[in-house]
Motif scaffolding. Sequence first.
Motif, PDB file in Angstrom:
ATOM      1  N   ILE B 351     -51.121  69.932  23.612  1.00  0.00           N
ATOM      2  CA  ILE B 351     -51.608  69.895  22.222  1.00  0.00           C
ATOM      3  C   ILE B 351     -52.632  70.998  21.976  1.00  0.00           C
ATOM      4  O   ILE B 351     -52.649  71.623  20.914  1.00  0.00           O
ATOM      5  CB  ILE B 351     -52.213  68.521  21.868  1.00  0.00           C
ATOM      6  N   THR B 352     -53.479  71.257  22.972  1.00  0.00           N
ATOM      7  CA  THR B 352     -54.473  72.314  22.797  1.00  0.00           C
ATOM      8  C   THR B 352     -53.782  73.666  22.611  1.00  0.00           C
ATOM      9  O   THR B 352     -54.162  74.463  21.752  1.00  0.00           O
ATOM     10  CB  THR B 352     -55.419  72.363  24.016  1.00  0.00           C
ATOM     11  N   GLN B 353     -52.736  73.878  23.400  1.00  0.00           N
ATOM     12  CA  GLN B 353     -51.963  75.126  23.254  1.00  0.00           C
ATOM     13  C   GLN B 353     -51.372  75.228  21.848  1.00  0.00           C
ATOM     14  O   GLN B 353     -51.391  76.293  21.235  1.00  0.00           O
ATOM     15  CB  GLN B 353     -50.855  75.184  24.319  1.00  0.00           C
ATOM     16  N   SER B 354     -50.906  74.093  21.324  1.00  0.00           N
ATOM     17  CA  SER B 354     -50.316  74.130  19.978  1.00  0.00           C
ATOM     18  C   SER B 354     -51.386  74.505  18.963  1.00  0.00           C
ATOM     19  O   SER B 354     -51.115  75.178  17.972  1.00  0.00           O
ATOM     20  CB  SER B 354     -49.662  72.788  19.641  1.00  0.00           C
ATOM     21  N   GLY B 355     -52.621  74.049  19.210  1.00  0.00           N
ATOM     22  CA  GLY B 355     -53.725  74.420  18.326  1.00  0.00           C
ATOM     23  C   GLY B 355     -53.930  75.921  18.325  1.00  0.00           C
ATOM     24  O   GLY B 355     -54.159  76.542  17.287  1.00  0.00           O
ATOM     25  N   LYS B 356     -53.831  76.501  19.498  1.00  0.00           N
ATOM     26  CA  LYS B 356     -53.974  77.941  19.642  1.00  0.00           C
ATOM     27  C   LYS B 356     -52.822  78.665  18.935  1.00  0.00           C
ATOM     28  O   LYS B 356     -53.032  79.632  18.204  1.00  0.00           O
ATOM     29  CB  LYS B 356     -53.957  78.278  21.133  1.00  0.00           C
ATOM     30  N   ASP B 357     -51.622  78.127  19.167  1.00  0.00           N
ATOM     31  CA  ASP B 357     -50.435  78.744  18.556  1.00  0.00           C
ATOM     32  C   ASP B 357     -50.501  78.719  17.040  1.00  0.00           C
ATOM     33  O   ASP B 357     -50.000  79.597  16.359  1.00  0.00           O
ATOM     34  CB  ASP B 357     -49.159  78.028  19.021  1.00  0.00           C
ATOM     35  N   GLU B 358     -51.125  77.672  16.511  1.00  0.00           N
ATOM     36  CA  GLU B 358     -51.226  77.569  15.050  1.00  0.00           C
ATOM     37  C   GLU B 358     -52.371  78.408  14.495  1.00  0.00           C
ATOM     38  O   GLU B 358     -52.713  78.300  13.318  1.00  0.00           O
ATOM     39  CB  GLU B 358     -51.419  76.096  14.640  1.00  0.00           C
ATOM     40  N   GLY B 359     -53.011  79.189  15.363  1.00  0.00           N
ATOM     41  CA  GLY B 359     -54.061  80.082  14.879  1.00  0.00           C
ATOM     42  C   GLY B 359     -55.471  79.580  15.109  1.00  0.00           C
ATOM     43  O   GLY B 359     -56.440  80.202  14.669  1.00  0.00           O
ATOM     44  N   GLY B 360     -55.609  78.452  15.775  1.00  0.00           N
ATOM     45  CA  GLY B 360     -56.940  77.927  16.077  1.00  0.00           C
ATOM     46  C   GLY B 360     -57.683  78.831  17.043  1.00  0.00           C
ATOM     47  O   GLY B 360     -57.075  79.515  17.864  1.00  0.00           O
ATOM     48  N   VAL B 361     -59.010  78.858  16.908  1.00  0.00           N
ATOM     49  CA  VAL B 361     -59.823  79.675  17.800  1.00  0.00           C
ATOM     50  C   VAL B 361     -60.497  78.764  18.815  1.00  0.00           C
ATOM     51  O   VAL B 361     -61.196  77.824  18.450  1.00  0.00           O
ATOM     52  CB  VAL B 361     -60.886  80.464  17.009  1.00  0.00           C
ATOM     53  N   LEU B 362     -60.227  79.035  20.097  1.00  0.00           N
ATOM     54  CA  LEU B 362     -60.711  78.160  21.159  1.00  0.00           C
ATOM     55  C   LEU B 362     -62.041  78.627  21.737  1.00  0.00           C
ATOM     56  O   LEU B 362     -62.241  79.806  21.969  1.00  0.00           O
ATOM     57  CB  LEU B 362     -59.688  78.151  22.304  1.00  0.00           C
ATOM     58  N   PHE B 363     -62.926  77.663  21.953  1.00  0.00           N
ATOM     59  CA  PHE B 363     -64.126  77.934  22.748  1.00  0.00           C
ATOM     60  C   PHE B 363     -64.170  76.898  23.853  1.00  0.00           C
ATOM     61  O   PHE B 363     -63.982  75.709  23.604  1.00  0.00           O
ATOM     62  CB  PHE B 363     -65.388  77.836  21.896  1.00  0.00           C
ATOM     63  N   GLN B 364     -64.385  77.338  25.090  1.00  0.00           N
ATOM     64  CA  GLN B 364     -64.476  76.387  26.187  1.00  0.00           C
ATOM     65  C   GLN B 364     -65.763  76.594  26.962  1.00  0.00           C
ATOM     66  O   GLN B 364     -66.267  77.712  27.074  1.00  0.00           O
ATOM     67  CB  GLN B 364     -63.278  76.541  27.138  1.00  0.00           C
ATOM     68  N   SER B 365     -66.297  75.506  27.500  1.00  0.00           N
ATOM     69  CA  SER B 365     -67.518  75.579  28.308  1.00  0.00           C
ATOM     70  C   SER B 365     -67.331  76.580  29.431  1.00  0.00           C
ATOM     71  O   SER B 365     -66.235  76.723  29.970  1.00  0.00           O
ATOM     72  CB  SER B 365     -67.831  74.220  28.921  1.00  0.00           C
ATOM     73  N   LYS B 366     -68.468  77.209  29.809  1.00  0.00           N
ATOM     74  CA  LYS B 366     -68.419  78.249  30.838  1.00  0.00           C
ATOM     75  C   LYS B 366     -68.129  77.720  32.243  1.00  0.00           C
ATOM     76  O   LYS B 366     -67.815  78.482  33.124  1.00  0.00           O
ATOM     77  CB  LYS B 366     -69.768  78.975  30.867  1.00  0.00           C
ATOM     78  N   CYS B 367     -68.300  76.412  32.429  1.00  0.00           N
ATOM     79  CA  CYS B 367     -68.235  75.817  33.765  1.00  0.00           C
ATOM     80  C   CYS B 367     -66.967  76.203  34.543  1.00  0.00           C
ATOM     81  O   CYS B 367     -65.949  76.550  33.961  1.00  0.00           O
ATOM     82  CB  CYS B 367     -68.281  74.305  33.636  1.00  0.00           C
TER      83      CYS B 367
END
Lengths: 304, 484, 287
Positions: B351-367
């Motif tokens: 689902i997260t990938q689909s968010g990206k595919d739909e143009g969403g901008v991802l931010f993830q913790s540096k850990c």
Amino acid sequence: MKANQINIANFRQTPVIDQVGVNERVSRLNSRSIKKTSKIAALKLALSMIDLTTLEGMDTPGKVQQLCIKAKHLNHGISDLPHVAAVCVYPSLVKIAKKELNETSINVASVATGFPSGQTNFKTRLEEVRYAICEGADEVDMVISRGKFLSGDFQLVFDEIAQTKEVCGNIHLKVILETSELSTLDNIRRASEIAMKAGADFIKTSTGKTKCGATQPISLVMLEAIKDFYQKTNKKIGMKPAGGISDSKTAIRYLVMVKEILGNEWLTPTLFRFGASSLANDLLMQITKQQSGAYQSADYFSKD
Amino acid sequence: MTNQTDFITGYSPAPESTNLIEIKERYPLFIKGKFSEPQSGKYFSTINPATEKKLSEVAVANQADVDFAVKSARNAYKNVWSKMPPKERSKYIYRIARVLQERGREFAVIESMDGGKPIRESRDIDIPLAVAHFFYYAGWADKLEYAFPGRKANGLGVAGQIIPWNFPLLMAAWKIAPALACGNTVVLKPAETTPLTAMKLAELLQDIDLPPGVVNIITGAGDTGIKIVDHPDINKIAFTGSTDVGKIIQKSLAGTQKKYTLELGGKAAHIIFDDAAINQAVEGIINGIFFNQGHVCCAGSRLYVQECVAEEVISKLKDRMDTLIIGDPLDKNTDIGAINSKMQLKKIIEITQSGKDEGGVLFQSKCTTPKSGYWFKPTLISNVAQSSRVVQEEIFGPVLAVQTFRTVDEVIEKANNTPYGLSGGVWTDKGAKIFKITKQMRAGILWANTFNKFDPTSPFGGFKESGMGREGGIHGLYPYVELS
Amino acid sequence: MNSRIDIQKTYKLYINGKFSRTESGRYFPLKDSQGKTTVNLCQASRKDFREAVKFARKAVSGWSSRTAYNRGQILYRIAETLEGRKKQFIQELNHFGITKNNATQEVEITIDRLVYYAGWADKYQALFSSVNPVASAHYNFSVPEYQGVIAIISPNDNPLLGLVSLIAPAFVGGNTIVCLASEKNPLTAITFAEVLHASDIPNGAINILTGFSSELAEHFSSHKDVNGIVYCGENLELNKSIQENASENVKRIHYYDKINWLINKGQSPYFIMDHSEIKTTWHPIGS
């Protein structure tokens, strides 16, 4: 449109604080478990951040001398010990301390401005600051006019701090909010902003002369104010909790707060201090315990 | 992280000891007060999702096993539990609470090993809340005549209870405590990925001498679950899990006399106004979505920030996300543990990938995440809209979808623009606004200036497709009684 | 001798505060106790139902946000209006085979039932709310709230009383309603719509259809913008399929099996709670 061009800080509109949320954040931070090497590092770091303090009516040159000797020689049994950051005394004893700490990098801090209540005329308070500096103080700890603050005269509080800073010049100015008298976290946030905008180098919780000194929730609010100020101005303000911090466990909890709210950059005596007198010995005891494995007795640590 | 970590570079490892706990090699079914071999003859493994290592084996309950469990519950209901004076029932439930409290740390460690949740949460939240639930409902057992104005309450009979993997022991407590207090007996099935604390609870029930058959705990996958749902001699079904499965259960209960409660999925709106206590709101957002790796049906997964403070809030949120510690669930400093299962991880990634595919901008913790085990970094997706899949679907993972809004009416409309209705949150310093918004939001639990708070005295449950019925509080008694 | 010709009444559907014919143009005749066709009724279609749901949904926010006092007054107003037209209802019931005594009893209980629920409008909340003593620094309370749009399939026995006994608790709880009248004896349902129309209820808050449950139950139960469904017929097959369809959007299902609406057990605040959700709100306590 003219009104927009005059940029007067509106201290009535500082951010609101949710007390329960602050307490929850503190208790979550307190669940951090600091063990082993990170614990020793934290204990030593805390030691290096102490403003070893004596602020009694019965202080004498002898007492201050002893305190300074202690500041220089914390313990002969432990290797790699840092020294404390400063010795904090009344203006009349600055000269004694300065002489004793000559040729060390330990600073002499002086309270001033009618400490602890500040209830004298402003001119006299400023005069006291000049006197402390003249005597050799490297740092000045002033008190704000809490009465004026509580009656809503924020501008006056601001002006007094700004003028005190002007007198201080390069001398580090710590502004004591006396948080226990400000009553709410909203007020503490507001006072923090006033102090930082007026030129404080440090904001400090308490005089140690009221029934409640520094607490973690209060300190958290001040740390967040410092962070927000930094993000807006790129200026790093220091923090000094004082009063009631006497054991290592509490000191480490403060360091965890500083680390997780402000980041590692603030984990230095130039930006964080403990105002404390008995904390040093407890830290020494804990360091010894960590190194030797055995729990310690206070009899092995000098009381100065 | 090395053992030489100083305070500046990080915290030294602080693992909770596993010396105190005992996990058996295999757990048969717990029926009629005894552990008995499944008639299916089959077992399946339960693993530690943080290491992918096998912890134990539990039995697969087939139709004959379910029949046996239901029969044992029916007999216990008829001959023992319904005849017992309520105050004596009450004392048994108090016993459970007390012994669970004594053995809390042991249960916490096993919960974290079997499910991947940080020990800080299992120790400070899951287990104490489970204890509190038993303690709370124990006291109701002999006071039911005061709970239903004008009516007399009677137990229903046998309750079939199917619980999820996100709060294994806590959900068992939510189900068992009110059922027993109201005089019912129980057949409980824990989720297949997290059966161990339920089996430890079975041991505890033996230790406190709960009469045989009052609580039966059987294991298995969805197949076993549906056999419980369809069993003709069960009077009540309580299910917590996904909306999809909830609908299947509701459908298969159609036309039967069984009562049921469903606690299903959610996609909670979490609303931040410009006059909020921003720093505490940021912490609320963190707790809202990253608590228990986001495996929370009431997670605040749809964030709505008023446009004028959006930049500030999101920047603070990212800063805070970077301070989250991800890793060994048993380390006392871990904030984010392991994803519960490989399957769930796959779903979150997809689902997260689909968010990206739909143009969403991802931010993830540096850990950084450990090499073995199932992990997913705390994630924030911006540049999404109501129409985005990540805004509409329940992800059940540490993924937050962020949108902005301008006005009160606009945000209420967006908040309610979902088939779900479990929970919601709002942050503002203005009291009148809180009441307007919490009144208009269509959800069962609303947190104003706080989020993800739970208490046994406080009813929990959803509107719309988030389920029906309440668990907790006086309202949590209704699903387990017949009123006359 | 009176040579005046009576005016016969056309019975229509009641949707969105308007009396309209079915869009389908279909009708079904109703025979009186002598077997003579005396009225034709609209045979509502799924599209009529769809329209009714649309307006019922639109009416939810307005009706649910009325004050409890106002909702009570409106229910009381319905009772008053019905009282004034008692004779007509008795006559209509009687016309289709219910004895005059029974008809009188039914109408009178119906009026009393409306008064009963009018009185609950501002009281059940206090009875079923709670302030929950949570173990943290939070103020926490739970209150009943409306569910939304409730679809009701009325019973055949006691066509007026059954209808009102189902509508009143759902309505007083802030829900809006789409109701299918008794199939066998729908006249009073439509005449009751006239009473509603004269009683200041908001448009669309109660919609009444006539037609066949065999045709409409499927749509009542499968429509995804309906929050709850009530059935009390004796058709178990139909009941099952209603409940299966209802699961598609997790509708609240109430099957009232063999409830005698004529006695006191046919009324209680628990019927209001059947159409309520409990909402719990948390807020920190601090300064």
